[in-house]
Motif scaffolding. Structure first.
Motif, short mmCIF file in Angstrom:
data_model
loop_
_atom_site.label_atom_id
_atom_site.label_comp_id
_atom_site.label_asym_id
_atom_site.label_seq_id
_atom_site.Cartn_x
_atom_site.Cartn_y
_atom_site.Cartn_z
N GLU A 23 2.21 -4.31 -3.01
CA GLU A 23 2.85 -5.64 -3.03
C GLU A 23 4.09 -5.53 -3.89
O GLU A 23 4.05 -5.01 -5.01
CB GLU A 23 1.91 -6.68 -3.65
CG GLU A 23 0.62 -6.90 -2.91
CD GLU A 23 0.78 -7.86 -1.76
OE1 GLU A 23 1.76 -8.63 -1.75
OE2 GLU A 23 -0.08 -7.84 -0.88
N MET A 24 5.21 -6.04 -3.40
CA MET A 24 6.45 -6.03 -4.17
C MET A 24 7.03 -7.45 -4.17
O MET A 24 7.00 -8.14 -3.16
CB MET A 24 7.45 -5.07 -3.54
CG MET A 24 6.99 -3.62 -3.59
SD MET A 24 7.92 -2.57 -2.49
CE MET A 24 7.25 -3.05 -0.91
N ALA A 48 -3.12 -1.96 -4.46
CA ALA A 48 -4.55 -2.08 -4.18
C ALA A 48 -4.97 -0.86 -3.37
O ALA A 48 -4.35 -0.53 -2.36
CB ALA A 48 -4.84 -3.36 -3.42
N TYR A 49 -6.01 -0.18 -3.85
CA TYR A 49 -6.50 1.02 -3.16
C TYR A 49 -8.00 0.88 -2.92
O TYR A 49 -8.76 0.62 -3.86
CB TYR A 49 -6.20 2.28 -3.98
CG TYR A 49 -6.62 3.54 -3.29
CD1 TYR A 49 -5.86 4.05 -2.25
CD2 TYR A 49 -7.77 4.22 -3.67
CE1 TYR A 49 -6.23 5.20 -1.60
CE2 TYR A 49 -8.15 5.38 -3.03
CZ TYR A 49 -7.38 5.87 -1.98
OH TYR A 49 -7.77 7.00 -1.33
N ALA A 50 -8.40 1.05 -1.66
CA ALA A 50 -9.82 1.00 -1.30
C ALA A 50 -10.45 2.34 -1.63
O ALA A 50 -10.09 3.37 -1.05
CB ALA A 50 -9.98 0.67 0.17
N LEU A 51 -11.37 2.33 -2.59
CA LEU A 51 -12.03 3.58 -3.00
C LEU A 51 -13.04 4.07 -1.97
O LEU A 51 -13.33 5.26 -1.89
CB LEU A 51 -12.71 3.39 -4.35
CG LEU A 51 -11.77 3.10 -5.53
CD1 LEU A 51 -12.58 2.81 -6.79
CD2 LEU A 51 -10.83 4.26 -5.77
N THR A 52 -13.57 3.15 -1.16
CA THR A 52 -14.55 3.52 -0.14
C THR A 52 -14.02 3.12 1.23
O THR A 52 -13.19 2.21 1.37
CB THR A 52 -15.89 2.80 -0.39
OG1 THR A 52 -15.68 1.40 -0.39
CG2 THR A 52 -16.48 3.22 -1.73
N ALA A 53 -14.48 3.81 2.26
CA ALA A 53 -14.00 3.55 3.62
C ALA A 53 -14.37 2.16 4.12
O ALA A 53 -13.67 1.58 4.94
CB ALA A 53 -14.55 4.63 4.57
N SER A 65 -4.10 -2.75 -9.41
CA SER A 65 -3.26 -2.67 -10.60
C SER A 65 -1.97 -3.42 -10.31
O SER A 65 -1.58 -3.58 -9.15
CB SER A 65 -2.97 -1.20 -10.93
OG SER A 65 -2.16 -1.12 -12.08
N GLY A 66 -1.33 -3.88 -11.37
CA GLY A 66 -0.09 -4.61 -11.16
C GLY A 66 0.79 -4.61 -12.39
O GLY A 66 0.36 -4.29 -13.50
#
Length: 168
Positions: A73-74, A128-133, A141-142
């Motif tokens: 996101e920006m 935003a990162y999905a750790l699981t599929a 984080s931001g």
């Protein structure tokens, strides 16, 4: 309004306390019952006052899905808060450089007696990162840069002489 509007009466027990004993609340109450304050403060505002200012804060934002698991996101915000002013120019402020009192709208002084900061670009970035599929666990984080206007430090310039007096 001036604060406190009804004035301040302080009672410390100096009239009803025993000589040599420390002052306490019981003797302060006795001073109050007798009507003997140790200090009285009354504040006066002269004239009519009406504070005005305007604010603008446009914001742009976009989302980018870099991968099926990563979203970025920006954003960018720009905020402009003009200096508050009184509609009758009943503001004054001491100038430490000259030792004189600046009065709003006189001798080349602005109505707000302060400058407006127009250089307030505020970037925002979020990841935003999905750790699981299955996207059940997300790590986020931001970062953002923000500006806080010093509105309340410069919005009470009507409480300076010659428009305000405090009598003790």
């Amino acid at each position: 309004s001036s604060y406190p509007m009804r004035g301040t009466f302080d009672f410390n027990g100096q009239y009803t306390g025993q000589i040599g004993d420390p002052l306490n609340g019981a003797t302060a109450l006795a001073d109050y019952a007798l009507g003997f304050p140790d200090s009285v403060i009354r504040k006066f505002l002269f004239g009519e006052f009406g504070m005005r200012w305007w604010e603008i804060a446009p914001f742009l934002q976009d989302s980018w899905h870099a991968t099926p698991r990563l979203t970025v996101e920006m954003g960018l915000r720009w905020q402009a808060d003009t200096a508050p002013y009184d509609v009758h120019d009943h503001w004054a402020n001491p100038n430490p450089n000259t030792g004189m009192i600046m009065v709003a709208g006189l001798n080349g002084n602005s109505r707000g007696l302060r400058n407006t900061d127009m250089k307030t670009l505020s970037p925002r970035v979020g990841i935003a990162y999905a750790l699981t599929a299955d996207h059940m666990t997300i790590l986020r984080s931001g970062f953002a840069l923000s500006y806080v206007d010093e509105f309340y430090t410069g919005a009470q310039l009507y409480k300076n002489p010659p428009y305000f007096q405090s009598r003790t």
